[in-house]
Write an enzyme that holds these catalytic residues in place. Structure first.
Site, PDB file in Angstrom:
ATOM      1  N   GLY A  23       0.785  -1.237   0.000  1.00  0.00           N
ATOM      2  CA  GLY A  23       0.000   0.000   0.000  1.00  0.00           C
ATOM      3  C   GLY A  23       0.811   1.278   0.000  1.00  0.00           C
ATOM      4  O   GLY A  23       0.264   2.352   0.233  1.00  0.00           O
ATOM      5  N   TRP A  26       2.220   2.905  -2.503  1.00  0.00           N
ATOM      6  CA  TRP A  26       1.797   3.825  -3.577  1.00  0.00           C
ATOM      7  C   TRP A  26       0.421   4.426  -3.245  1.00  0.00           C
ATOM      8  O   TRP A  26       0.144   5.564  -3.581  1.00  0.00           O
ATOM      9  CB  TRP A  26       1.747   3.078  -4.925  1.00  0.00           C
ATOM     10  CG  TRP A  26       3.093   2.933  -5.567  1.00  0.00           C
ATOM     11  CD1 TRP A  26       4.280   2.838  -4.920  1.00  0.00           C
ATOM     12  CD2 TRP A  26       3.384   2.894  -6.972  1.00  0.00           C
ATOM     13  NE1 TRP A  26       5.306   2.738  -5.830  1.00  0.00           N
ATOM     14  CE2 TRP A  26       4.791   2.760  -7.096  1.00  0.00           C
ATOM     15  CE3 TRP A  26       2.625   2.946  -8.127  1.00  0.00           C
ATOM     16  CZ2 TRP A  26       5.438   2.683  -8.331  1.00  0.00           C
ATOM     17  CZ3 TRP A  26       3.264   2.859  -9.365  1.00  0.00           C
ATOM     18  CH2 TRP A  26       4.652   2.739  -9.469  1.00  0.00           C
ATOM     19  N   ASP A  54      -6.897 -10.915  -8.285  1.00  0.00           N
ATOM     20  CA  ASP A  54      -5.835 -11.123  -9.271  1.00  0.00           C
ATOM     21  C   ASP A  54      -6.172 -10.248 -10.483  1.00  0.00           C
ATOM     22  O   ASP A  54      -7.257 -10.376 -11.066  1.00  0.00           O
ATOM     23  CB  ASP A  54      -5.824 -12.615  -9.648  1.00  0.00           C
ATOM     24  CG  ASP A  54      -4.742 -12.934 -10.646  1.00  0.00           C
ATOM     25  OD1 ASP A  54      -4.180 -11.983 -11.238  1.00  0.00           O
ATOM     26  OD2 ASP A  54      -4.446 -14.134 -10.831  1.00  0.00           O
ATOM     27  N   LYS A 113       5.476  -0.215 -14.208  1.00  0.00           N
ATOM     28  CA  LYS A 113       6.846  -0.731 -14.104  1.00  0.00           C
ATOM     29  C   LYS A 113       7.055  -1.731 -15.240  1.00  0.00           C
ATOM     30  O   LYS A 113       6.178  -2.528 -15.539  1.00  0.00           O
ATOM     31  CB  LYS A 113       7.007  -1.432 -12.754  1.00  0.00           C
ATOM     32  CG  LYS A 113       8.349  -2.083 -12.569  1.00  0.00           C
ATOM     33  CD  LYS A 113       8.610  -2.374 -11.115  1.00  0.00           C
ATOM     34  CE  LYS A 113       7.866  -3.596 -10.626  1.00  0.00           C
ATOM     35  NZ  LYS A 113       8.037  -3.760  -9.181  1.00  0.00           N
TER      36      LYS A 113
HETATM   37  C1  LIG Z   1       6.430  -4.492  -5.648  1.00  0.00           C
HETATM   38  S1  LIG Z   1       4.925  -4.958  -4.964  1.00  0.00           S
HETATM   39  C2  LIG Z   1       3.992  -3.511  -5.116  1.00  0.00           C
HETATM   40  C3  LIG Z   1       4.400  -2.496  -4.106  1.00  0.00           C
HETATM   41  C4  LIG Z   1       3.446  -1.338  -4.039  1.00  0.00           C
HETATM   42  N1  LIG Z   1       3.447  -0.556  -5.209  1.00  0.00           N
HETATM   43  C5  LIG Z   1       3.745  -0.465  -2.841  1.00  0.00           C
HETATM   44  O1  LIG Z   1       4.174   0.639  -3.016  1.00  0.00           O
HETATM   45  O2  LIG Z   1       3.563  -0.895  -1.728  1.00  0.00           O
HETATM   46  C6  LIG Z   1       4.268  -5.987  -6.207  1.00  0.00           C
HETATM   47  C7  LIG Z   1       2.930  -6.532  -5.885  1.00  0.00           C
HETATM   48  O3  LIG Z   1       2.388  -7.095  -7.052  1.00  0.00           O
HETATM   49  C8  LIG Z   1       1.441  -8.053  -6.622  1.00  0.00           C
HETATM   50  N2  LIG Z   1       1.014  -8.917  -7.731  1.00  0.00           N
HETATM   51  C9  LIG Z   1       1.762  -9.726  -8.471  1.00  0.00           C
HETATM   52  N3  LIG Z   1       0.989 -10.354  -9.374  1.00  0.00           N
HETATM   53  C10 LIG Z   1      -0.274  -9.907  -9.198  1.00  0.00           C
HETATM   54  C11 LIG Z   1      -1.511 -10.173  -9.821  1.00  0.00           C
HETATM   55  N4  LIG Z   1      -1.608 -11.041 -10.809  1.00  0.00           N
HETATM   56  N5  LIG Z   1      -2.592  -9.531  -9.372  1.00  0.00           N
HETATM   57  C12 LIG Z   1      -2.527  -8.659  -8.361  1.00  0.00           C
HETATM   58  N6  LIG Z   1      -1.362  -8.377  -7.749  1.00  0.00           N
HETATM   59  C13 LIG Z   1      -0.254  -8.995  -8.153  1.00  0.00           C
HETATM   60  C14 LIG Z   1       2.183  -8.767  -5.534  1.00  0.00           C
HETATM   61  O4  LIG Z   1       1.284  -9.405  -4.656  1.00  0.00           O
HETATM   62  C15 LIG Z   1       2.939  -7.656  -4.874  1.00  0.00           C
HETATM   63  O5  LIG Z   1       2.302  -7.251  -3.703  1.00  0.00           O
END
Ligand SMILES: C[S@@+](CC[C@H](N)C(=O)[O-])C[C@H]1O[C@@H](n2cnc3c(N)ncnc32)[C@H](O)[C@@H]1O
Length: 817
Positions: free
Chosen positions: A57, A59, A93, A158
């Site tokens: 969370g 962002w 998802d 990203k």
């Molecule tokens: C680098 S973290 C994001 C960090 C976030 N932007 C923050 O500032 O806290 C990447 C996130 O992508 C999520 N993720 C990966 N594949 C996903 C999907 N198919 N659907 C939803 N979330 C996904 C992971 O659960 C993970 O929490």
């Protein structure tokens, strides 16, 4: 092994990690968005935001902080997100249909202005696999974005710099007005991630589903040209990523075997987008120098950096040699070293010539390098003077600093060192070693690197400079204290002498003009200084004077004189001091007037030709010093900055910059550290106008009366107003009175108005209570003296009148009832 892992994890705890902790962000990734937003400012005006892959969370926190209050923020992630203030979070998802419906429910009829995506799939299988999954996830995010973004909206995502990077950019370009890739500082350099900011969503009515289909985008792109018109409305744009004009094909593949044999391999690297290890190149693939990294680099040349290319070129060279070896194995083995033959005289000369040439060239190069260095030093010196250490008016300093950066002859320096230490070794060197010593010295000299030499000299000179500055500051402090004590900043000869002496003692003292007696004479001739004596060192005080000076050795000062003028304080002696050199000059008269004596004031006043004024109490007002006022102004200005959101954020943001935690200055020279400390700070955005405005406001506030006084004045005004109204009423009734003559009327009205004017009113008598029974007061005096009995009687009478009034009123009320 475990230890290594721990070390790695610790290495990841960089300044953004600590900053995030400090500022309450849930992830260090938050700073990536902060920096992206700072560059593009997409959050400032957004009313709704969709954050895809948002856990934990960070962002979302940034979005809620930077977006206007009451904007809608929806965060989605596979894992549940802890509640963020003013945000909705969904555990879904992003690749599924269910997620789409949930988002729709959350957004209702809204369209979002910004869609963020920071997704990272589970990594760890292989680099290629991970990169592909990331690209696929990005495409899914883009699909959601196209559904929920408003026209003109932003998509920030990203992306990994992998084989599919260009394909993604190509797709983004189809859907957005402007696409830019950037890597914020918070993103680690080691990471392959990059952020793509797409602005101005075109929102076409119909989007070809293939454009958002990972299978099509990533596969088709590699296999051949795109034939489909993916956008029904817009014509396909030319690819912006630097491919040849007119070529719609996004990939141009070459073969490694050709690359190794090619005579123009650099050109090939520029024209091809990837190289494949063909059959002939399999031997190179098995070579130990062919690391997985090299293989990966050949997969997409467009995303490589300078380092990668240099690695590839080195690898190609090694492979070409390897191939040569493989092709001519016998030659290698049978090759015998040629026997060394005697060189002819001509050959020797030629060899010598070339060596000489080489030497000359080297010397020339060295000379040019040194010149360049010297120029650079000069430039730095100039800058240094402009920026920091130059104290205006400090001529000695400038002179002293001149040699700070002038390169002393090394011999001089060596001499200095020898002279400074002056140890017995030097004596020894005169003996048997005297011939060996110079050689040893020159050798040492040669070894001493120019830079080191400069650094050392610079460091020494800087220390001296700091010492001089602090000495001067101390002197200044001493002077200020003295001035304060004696309150005699301008005329304290003694101080001047001391200062002069100090100055003369000071090593920096270069000499001063002769005493300015003439100027002083002229100055003291002014009538203003009537009574003040100017005396030089040579003037011997008379006996009387000596006596007085013993008692009160302090010389009189003008400020005291002024004070005494206002107070009827007498002097001990009425004698006029003789002027300099015994002769009496116009205004140069000096009166010693120690306080405490009260005789003969009139005479003195007469003698000094002064006007007597009533004694005033010496009131000391504690006023703020200049520094305190400056502090007040700064604090007020900063407070005003903090009131507005934007300026507040700017102020906070400005305090985080790449130098904020740049504490690693080990091995840096002191002058550099001091310089850094002085200048690598954000400048307070205070302008002169602002300071003036604040000063004006403070002055205005200071000049206002205090609240109680203002209220009392207002009350007085109000009462007077009421009284005037009554008077007007009465005077009009007088005017209407037909029984009165005009004269009577005017007199009556005059009387009425006189009542309102306090000045014309007769002062009320002040009642004083005598201790013993004392009657017979009253009369026409200011005071009416009454005794205690009378006072009590008076009070009782008044009380009675009041109660009578009240009882009559109550009786009336009862009657009415
Ligand atoms: C680098 S973290 C994001 C960090 C976030 N932007 C923050 O500032 O806290 C990447 C996130 O992508 C999520 N993720 C990966 N594949 C996903 C999907 N198919 N659907 C939803 N979330 C996904 C992971 O659960 C993970 O929490």
């Amino acid at each position: 092994m475990g230890q290594k892992k721990k070390k790695l994890a610790k290495g990841r705890l960089d300044k953004f990690y600590y900053l995030a902790k400090e500022q309450g962000y849930r992830s260090r990734a938050a700073f990536k968005l902060v920096q992206l937003n700072k560059k593009y400012n997409f959050l400032g005006s957004a009313k709704a935001c969709l954050d895809l892959c948002a856990a934990p969370g960070g962002w979302m926190q940034v979005a809620s902080k930077y977006m206007p209050v009451q904007s809608l923020i929806v965060g989605v992630d596979l894992v549940p997100i802890r509640q963020v203030r003013n945000c909705i979070s969904l555990a879904e998802d992003i690749t599924t249909q269910k997620c789409r419906t949930e988002i729709k429910k959350a957004l209702k009829t809204w369209k979002v202005d910004v869609c963020l995506h920071d997704g990272a799939p589970n990594m760890g299988t292989s680099w290629v696999q991970d990169a592909y999954q990331q690209a696929e996830l990005t495409l899914h995010a883009l699909k959601l974005a196209t559904e929920f973004l408003a026209t003109g909206g932003w998509f920030v995502t990203k992306v990994f710099r992998g084989a599919d990077y260009n394909s993604l950019i190509w797709v983004f370009n189809k859907l957005f007005r402007k696409v830019e890739s950037t890597k914020p500082q918070a993103s680690r350099n080691a990471s392959a991630e990059i952020f793509v900011v797409c602005q101005g969503f075109l929102n076409p009515k119909k989007i070809d589903p293939k454009l958002l289909d990972p299978k099509f985008v990533f596969k088709e792109v590699q296999e051949g040209p795109k034939k489909v018109d993916v956008l029904s409305e817009k014509k396909a744009k030319r690819n912006r990523s630097g491919y040849e004009d007119g070529v719609t094909m996004l990939r141009k593949k070459g073969f490694i075997s050709d690359f190794i044999e090619s005579s123009q391999h650099l050109l090939d690297l520029a024209s091809f987008t990837e190289y494949e290890f063909d059959e002939n190149a399999q031997i190179f693939k098995q070579h130990p120098s062919t690391t997985p990294e090299i293989i990966e680099c050949f997969r997409d040349l467009r995303v490589l950096g300078k380092n990668d290319f240099s690695k590839i070129i080195k690898w190609r060279k090694a492979m070409a040699e390897y191939k040569e070896k493989l092709d001519n194995p016998e030659e290698e083995e049978t090759k015998e070293p040629e026997p060394e033959r005697e060189l002819t005289q001509e050959e020797k000369d030629a060899l010598l010539d070339t060596e000489l040439e080489q030497l000359k060239e080297n010397l020339e190069k060295k000379r040019r390098k040194e010149k360049k260095k010297a120029n650079e030093k000069k430039r730095l010196e100039r800058k240094r003077i402009e920026l920091t250490m130059h104290i205006p008016g400090d001529k000695i300093e400038e002179g002293a600093d001149d040699d700070l950066f002038v390169m002393k002859g090394k011999q001089d320096f060596q001499d200095d060192v020898v002279a400074e230490h002056g140890d017995s070794d030097s004596d020894d060197s005169d003996s048997d070693d005297s011939e060996v010593e110079p050689d040893r010295r020159t050798q040492e000299e040669a070894e001493m690197d120019n830079d080191e030499f400069m650094e050392q000299q610079l460091e020494d000179q800087y220390k001296q400079y700091i010492l001089r500055v602090s000495n001067r500051a101390k002197e200044f402090d001493v002077k200020v204290k003295k001035d304060k004590l004696s309150q005699d900043a301008e005329f304290d000869d003694q101080d001047d002498d001391e200062m002069e002496q100090e100055e003369e003692d000071h090593p920096l003292y270069v000499g001063k003009a002769k005493p300015i007696e003439k100027d002083a004479d002229m100055f003291f001739d002014n009538d203003l200084f009537g009574g003040v004596e100017y005396r030089t060192e040579d003037d011997e005080p008379s006996e009387d004077e000596q006596e007085e000076e013993d008692e009160d050795s302090k010389p009189i000062d003008i400020s005291k004189l002024k004070l005494q003028k206002a107070q009827p304080v007498a002097t001990k002696s009425k004698k006029q001091k003789t002027t300099k050199g015994g002769s009496e000059k116009g205004g140069k008269k000096h009166q010693k007037m120690p306080s405490g004596e009260e005789s003969d004031d009139e005479d003195i006043v007469q003698e000094m030709d002064m006007e007597e004024v009533p004694m005033e109490e010496d009131v000391e007002y504690s006023s703020d010093s200049d520094e305190e006022i400056d502090d007040k102004i700064k604090t007020k200005a900063l407070g005003e900055f903090l009131l507005r959101k934007k300026s507040r954020n700017d102020l906070v943001d400005d305090s985080f910059h790449r130098f904020a935690f740049n504490d690693n200055r080990d091995g840096m020279p002191q002058w550099f550290i001091d310089d850094e400390n002085r200048h690598h700070k954000p400048q307070t955005p205070l302008t002169k106008d602002m300071v003036d405005e604040i000063k004006r406001k403070i002055k205005e506030i200071d000049s206002r009366p205090i609240k109680k006084i203002a209220e009392a004045k207002a009350r007085k005004k109000m009462r007077l107003g009421k009284k005037m109204e009554k008077v007007k009423e009465k005077s009009s009734s007088i005017m209407d009175n037909a029984d009165m003559s005009n004269k009577e009327k005017s007199r009556a009205i005059e009387k009425l108005y006189a009542g309102t004017d306090k000045k014309n009113q007769k002062p009320k008598k002040i009642i004083m209570i005598a201790k013993k029974s004392k009657t017979g007061g009253g009369g026409t005096g200011k005071y009416k003296i009454v005794d205690k009995r009378m006072k009590k009687d008076l009070r009782a009478m008044k009380q009675k009148q009041k109660t009578v009034g009240r009882s009559a009123a109550s009786k009336k009320a009862n009657k009415k009832k």
